[in-house]
Design a protein around this motif. Structure first.
Motif, PDB file in Angstrom:
ATOM      1  N   PHE A 179       0.827  -1.216   0.000  1.00 25.23           N
ATOM      2  CA  PHE A 179       0.000   0.000   0.000  1.00 25.23           C
ATOM      3  C   PHE A 179       0.855   1.257   0.000  1.00 25.23           C
ATOM      4  N   HIS A 180       2.012   1.203   0.666  1.00 23.34           N
ATOM      5  CA  HIS A 180       2.921   2.357   0.659  1.00 23.34           C
ATOM      6  C   HIS A 180       3.446   2.614  -0.750  1.00 23.34           C
ATOM      7  N   LEU A 181       3.585   1.567  -1.536  1.00 21.21           N
ATOM      8  CA  LEU A 181       4.093   1.723  -2.908  1.00 21.21           C
ATOM      9  C   LEU A 181       2.990   2.026  -3.924  1.00 21.21           C
ATOM     10  N   ASN A 182       1.725   1.668  -3.618  1.00 22.21           N
ATOM     11  CA  ASN A 182       0.645   1.915  -4.585  1.00 22.21           C
ATOM     12  C   ASN A 182      -0.212   3.119  -4.211  1.00 22.21           C
ATOM     13  N   ASN A 183       0.311   3.981  -3.355  1.00 21.60           N
ATOM     14  CA  ASN A 183      -0.358   5.233  -2.971  1.00 21.60           C
ATOM     15  C   ASN A 183      -1.645   5.013  -2.185  1.00 21.60           C
ATOM     16  N   GLY A 184      -1.698   3.922  -1.417  1.00 20.65           N
ATOM     17  CA  GLY A 184      -2.829   3.721  -0.517  1.00 20.65           C
ATOM     18  C   GLY A 184      -4.057   3.085  -1.126  1.00 20.65           C
ATOM     19  N   LYS A 185      -3.904   2.351  -2.194  1.00 20.86           N
ATOM     20  CA  LYS A 185      -5.052   1.689  -2.822  1.00 20.86           C
ATOM     21  C   LYS A 185      -5.358   0.386  -2.079  1.00 20.86           C
ATOM     22  N   THR A 186      -6.112   0.524  -0.990  1.00 21.61           N
ATOM     23  CA  THR A 186      -6.501  -0.613  -0.162  1.00 21.61           C
ATOM     24  C   THR A 186      -7.924  -1.035  -0.490  1.00 21.61           C
ATOM     25  N   ASP A 187      -8.274  -2.249  -0.097  1.00 26.09           N
ATOM     26  CA  ASP A 187      -9.642  -2.734  -0.312  1.00 26.09           C
ATOM     27  C   ASP A 187     -10.587  -2.288   0.795  1.00 26.09           C
ATOM     28  N   THR A 188     -10.045  -2.090   1.992  1.00 24.93           N
ATOM     29  CA  THR A 188     -10.898  -1.761   3.141  1.00 24.93           C
ATOM     30  C   THR A 188     -10.329  -0.576   3.933  1.00 24.93           C
ATOM     31  N   ALA A 189     -11.204   0.012   4.734  1.00 21.46           N
ATOM     32  CA  ALA A 189     -10.788   1.113   5.612  1.00 21.46           C
ATOM     33  C   ALA A 189      -9.785   0.612   6.649  1.00 21.46           C
ATOM     34  N   GLU A 190      -9.986  -0.600   7.161  1.00 20.32           N
ATOM     35  CA  GLU A 190      -9.047  -1.129   8.158  1.00 20.32           C
ATOM     36  C   GLU A 190      -7.656  -1.323   7.560  1.00 20.32           C
ATOM     37  N   GLN A 191      -7.575  -1.809   6.323  1.00 22.00           N
ATOM     38  CA  GLN A 191      -6.264  -1.935   5.672  1.00 22.00           C
ATOM     39  C   GLN A 191      -5.581  -0.582   5.584  1.00 22.00           C
ATOM     40  N   LEU A 192      -6.357   0.451   5.230  1.00 19.55           N
ATOM     41  CA  LEU A 192      -5.769   1.789   5.130  1.00 19.55           C
ATOM     42  C   LEU A 192      -5.297   2.263   6.503  1.00 19.55           C
ATOM     43  N   MET A 193      -6.119   2.041   7.543  1.00 22.07           N
ATOM     44  CA  MET A 193      -5.732   2.462   8.886  1.00 22.07           C
ATOM     45  C   MET A 193      -4.453   1.752   9.308  1.00 22.07           C
ATOM     46  N   ARG A 194      -4.362   0.441   9.059  1.00 19.72           N
ATOM     47  CA  ARG A 194      -3.168  -0.318   9.425  1.00 19.72           C
ATOM     48  C   ARG A 194      -1.944   0.186   8.652  1.00 19.72           C
ATOM     49  N   SER A 195      -2.131   0.489   7.377  1.00 21.76           N
ATOM     50  CA  SER A 195      -1.002   0.974   6.576  1.00 21.76           C
ATOM     51  C   SER A 195      -0.579   2.368   7.020  1.00 21.76           C
ATOM     52  N   ARG A 196      -1.519   3.166   7.499  1.00 21.71           N
ATOM     53  CA  ARG A 196      -1.176   4.489   8.025  1.00 21.71           C
ATOM     54  C   ARG A 196      -0.404   4.352   9.341  1.00 21.71           C
ATOM     55  N   TYR A 197      -0.773   3.384  10.172  1.00 24.20           N
ATOM     56  CA  TYR A 197       0.001   3.137  11.391  1.00 24.20           C
ATOM     57  C   TYR A 197       1.442   2.780  11.019  1.00 24.20           C
ATOM     58  N   SER A 198       1.600   1.875  10.057  1.00 25.31           N
ATOM     59  CA  SER A 198       2.956   1.510   9.609  1.00 25.31           C
ATOM     60  C   SER A 198       3.695   2.721   9.076  1.00 25.31           C
ATOM     61  N   ALA A 199       2.979   3.630   8.413  1.00 22.92           N
ATOM     62  CA  ALA A 199       3.608   4.853   7.907  1.00 22.92           C
ATOM     63  C   ALA A 199       4.067   5.748   9.065  1.00 22.92           C
ATOM     64  N   PHE A 200       3.318   5.765  10.154  1.00 19.32           N
ATOM     65  CA  PHE A 200       3.772   6.509  11.338  1.00 19.32           C
ATOM     66  C   PHE A 200       5.038   5.868  11.895  1.00 19.32           C
ATOM     67  N   VAL A 201       5.052   4.532  11.983  1.00 18.95           N
ATOM     68  CA  VAL A 201       6.238   3.829  12.493  1.00 18.95           C
ATOM     69  C   VAL A 201       7.464   4.181  11.653  1.00 18.95           C
ATOM     70  N   LEU A 202       7.279   4.273  10.338  1.00 22.08           N
ATOM     71  CA  LEU A 202       8.369   4.560   9.399  1.00 22.08           C
ATOM     72  C   LEU A 202       8.561   6.053   9.141  1.00 22.08           C
ATOM     73  N   ALA A 203       7.733   6.894   9.778  1.00 19.35           N
ATOM     74  CA  ALA A 203       7.762   8.350   9.580  1.00 19.35           C
ATOM     75  C   ALA A 203       7.651   8.717   8.100  1.00 19.35           C
ATOM     76  N   ASN A 204       6.715   8.061   7.418  1.00 21.70           N
ATOM     77  CA  ASN A 204       6.474   8.269   5.986  1.00 21.70           C
ATOM     78  C   ASN A 204       5.403   9.356   5.820  1.00 21.70           C
ATOM     79  N   GLY A 205       5.831  10.594   5.902  1.00 18.22           N
ATOM     80  CA  GLY A 205       4.910  11.727   5.822  1.00 18.22           C
ATOM     81  C   GLY A 205       4.202  11.851   4.486  1.00 18.22           C
ATOM     82  N   ASP A 206       4.868  11.488   3.406  1.00 20.87           N
ATOM     83  CA  ASP A 206       4.235  11.569   2.083  1.00 20.87           C
ATOM     84  C   ASP A 206       3.011  10.662   2.027  1.00 20.87           C
ATOM     85  N   TYR A 207       3.144   9.453   2.547  1.00 24.09           N
ATOM     86  CA  TYR A 207       2.024   8.510   2.544  1.00 24.09           C
ATOM     87  C   TYR A 207       0.903   9.000   3.449  1.00 24.09           C
ATOM     88  N   LEU A 208       1.260   9.515   4.610  1.00 19.28           N
ATOM     89  CA  LEU A 208       0.237  10.018   5.528  1.00 19.28           C
ATOM     90  C   LEU A 208      -0.563  11.149   4.890  1.00 19.28           C
TER      91      LEU A 208
END
Length: 128
Positions: free
Chosen positions: A18-47
């Protein structure tokens, strides 16, 4: 090692997709989980890219990244998901995100609202 989001997959088979495909998730929970991972990695662009344009805090991006780097992320706990499936256009995810800061464990408890536009989920903000 399991993905930062708590799923039993490795990061490369989970949130990195999801970090590589610009957040194209199937569900809201997948997006929330990927955003948490982006916080862990300090990936501001993805957030920013996955935050809905109506509530996106562009001016706070640097501060968000700085804070995300300053804490030690412990784990994510998903408590409840309402709607947010492939067939919905809105949903909420309630979670606890645990982190270590200033010598103590703290937690972000949030019920997040998500909206789906043009077949893509976006974080809207706190649910009412």
């Amino acid at each position: 090692m399991n993905c930062h989001c708590g799923n039993k997959k490795v990061y490369q088979e989970c949130c990195e997709i999801f970090h590589l495909n610009n957040g194209k998730t199937d569900t809201a929970e997948q997006l929330m989980r990927s955003r948490y991972s982006a916080f862990v990695l300090a990936n501001g662009d993805y957030l920013m890219a996955t935050h809905h344009k109506s509530t996106r805090p562009i001016k706070e991006k640097k501060a968000i990244v700085k804070w995300a780097k300053s804490v030690q992320w412990i784990r994510l706990e998903v408590l409840e998901t309402t709607k947010g499936s492939e067939n919905n256009t809105e949903g909420t995810v309630t979670f606890n995100a645990y982190f270590f800061e200033n010598g103590k464990v703290d937690v972000i408890h949030e019920k997040s609202a998500f909206v789906k536009e043009n077949e893509q989920w976006f974080y809207l903000g706190l649910s009412q």
